[in-house]
Enzyme design. Structure first.
Site, PDB file in Angstrom:
ATOM      1  N   ASP A  62       0.821  -1.214   0.000  1.00 27.57           N
ATOM      2  CA  ASP A  62       0.000   0.000   0.000  1.00 27.57           C
ATOM      3  C   ASP A  62       0.853   1.261   0.000  1.00 27.57           C
ATOM      4  O   ASP A  62       2.011   1.252   0.438  1.00 27.57           O
ATOM      5  CB  ASP A  62      -0.875   0.050   1.265  1.00 27.57           C
ATOM      6  CG  ASP A  62      -2.063  -0.897   1.184  1.00 27.57           C
ATOM      7  OD1 ASP A  62      -2.119  -1.721   0.256  1.00 27.57           O
ATOM      8  OD2 ASP A  62      -2.931  -0.803   2.079  1.00 27.57           O
TER       9      ASP A  62
ATOM     10  N   HIS B 176       3.858  -2.194   3.021  1.00 27.38           N
ATOM     11  CA  HIS B 176       3.801  -0.817   2.496  1.00 27.38           C
ATOM     12  C   HIS B 176       5.055  -0.487   1.704  1.00 27.38           C
ATOM     13  O   HIS B 176       6.165  -0.730   2.192  1.00 27.38           O
ATOM     14  CB  HIS B 176       3.648   0.183   3.642  1.00 27.38           C
ATOM     15  CG  HIS B 176       2.329   0.077   4.346  1.00 27.38           C
ATOM     16  ND1 HIS B 176       2.080  -0.902   5.278  1.00 27.38           N
ATOM     17  CD2 HIS B 176       1.192   0.795   4.230  1.00 27.38           C
ATOM     18  CE1 HIS B 176       0.831  -0.773   5.715  1.00 27.38           C
ATOM     19  NE2 HIS B 176       0.270   0.254   5.101  1.00 27.38           N
TER      20      HIS B 176
HETATM   21 ZN   LIG Z   1      -2.735   3.407   3.007  1.00 35.67          ZN
END
Ligand SMILES: [Zn+2]
Length: 271
Positions: A81, A227
């Site tokens: 992400d 991430h």
């Molecule tokens: Zn996010």
């Protein structure tokens, strides 16, 4: 783009019916107001719980794991992400390429617009680029349908422009959503996707613990969240994800598991 008629998710339909019935009851027997208020408050509490549970299906369909056929093949889905990030994403792509792994990148639209060459390189390497809002607003779940629509459409356009393929999946910031998110996604032709396991690499500073958290109890079919943008750094100042990812990929290989991107729901049905 829509496919078929939208039907309100069970919890939304139930809540609307309950409020309608409570209004009728209140008109007929106003002295019963404490009971009716209690009922409405309980309903709101249940709704808030569902909004704050990323893996909940009470607010509409939610892709949390790979289809059974993919699990039977020993596949797990890797998802990243908050990118693309000019420092981290190219190195994540290198790590994935070195081990023949593919992933889904839930991109922030304006970051894809700022770094279209990174988005294009990811797509060219066989990864999937998906929608994670245009600006990654705080409190996304508290925004009205119009703001949600704008955030989703902005990212859809920026990502499609950068990599030449329109996202099929959407993941809200932090996984939180509103009762109307499902309708907004239906109108946008997107499906909601969350995860089964997260490493907390956006906050944890120890890469070993991030990898361990993802690996402990991991099974084929799991969807892992990491991430490639805005993540934490270890004590040496290195992005945690870059230290945790090789450990994770080596452990997957040792267990005979293969990292793949998340399929869209129609592809999942055909798998
Ligand atoms: Zn996010």
């Amino acid at each position: 783009m829509t496919s078929g008629r939208w039907r309100p998710p069970a919890l939304v339909a139930g809540s609307l019916a309950l409020h309608g019935a409570a209004a009728v009851a209140l008109a007929a027997a106003p002295q019963q107001w404490p009971w009716l208020l209690g009922l409405a408050l309980a309903d709101h509490a249940a709704m808030a719980q569902a909004c704050l549970r990323p893996r909940s299906r009470l607010l509409g369909p939610n892709l949390t794991r790979l289809p059974a056929a993919a699990a039977a093949r020993g596949e797990v889905a890797l998802t990243f992400d908050d990118g693309p990030d000019p420092e981290v994403t190219p190195r994540v792509l290198d790590l994935l390429a070195a081990r023949g792994a593919r992933a889904s990148f839930f991109c922030v639209g304006r970051r894809a617009a700022a770094h279209p060459e990174i988005a294009a390189a990811a797509a060219a390497a066989g990864h999937r680029l998906e929608n994670h809002t245009h600006t990654h607003p705080g409190h996304f779940a508290l925004r009205g349908p119009r703001v949600m629509e704008r955030e989703i459409a902005g990212a859809q356009e920026a990502i499609t422009h950068a990599c030449g393929r329109a996202p099929r999946l959407f993941r809200p910031p932090a996984g939180f959503r509103a009762p109307w998110t499902d309708l907004v996604l239906h109108r946008s032709g997107l499906a909601l996707a969350t995860w089964t396991r997260r490493g907390f690499d956006a906050v944890a500073r120890d890469p070993r613990r991030v990898a361990d958290r993802l690996l402990r109890g991991l099974a084929a079919g799991d969807v892992l969240l990491l991430h490639d943008g805005g993540g934490a750094r270890d004590r040496g100042g290195r992005p945690v994800v870059l230290e945790a990812l090789p450990r994770l990929l080596d452990a997957l290989a040792a267990r005979g598991l293969r990292a793949v991107p998340l399929p869209a729901p129609d592809e999942a049905a055909a798998a």
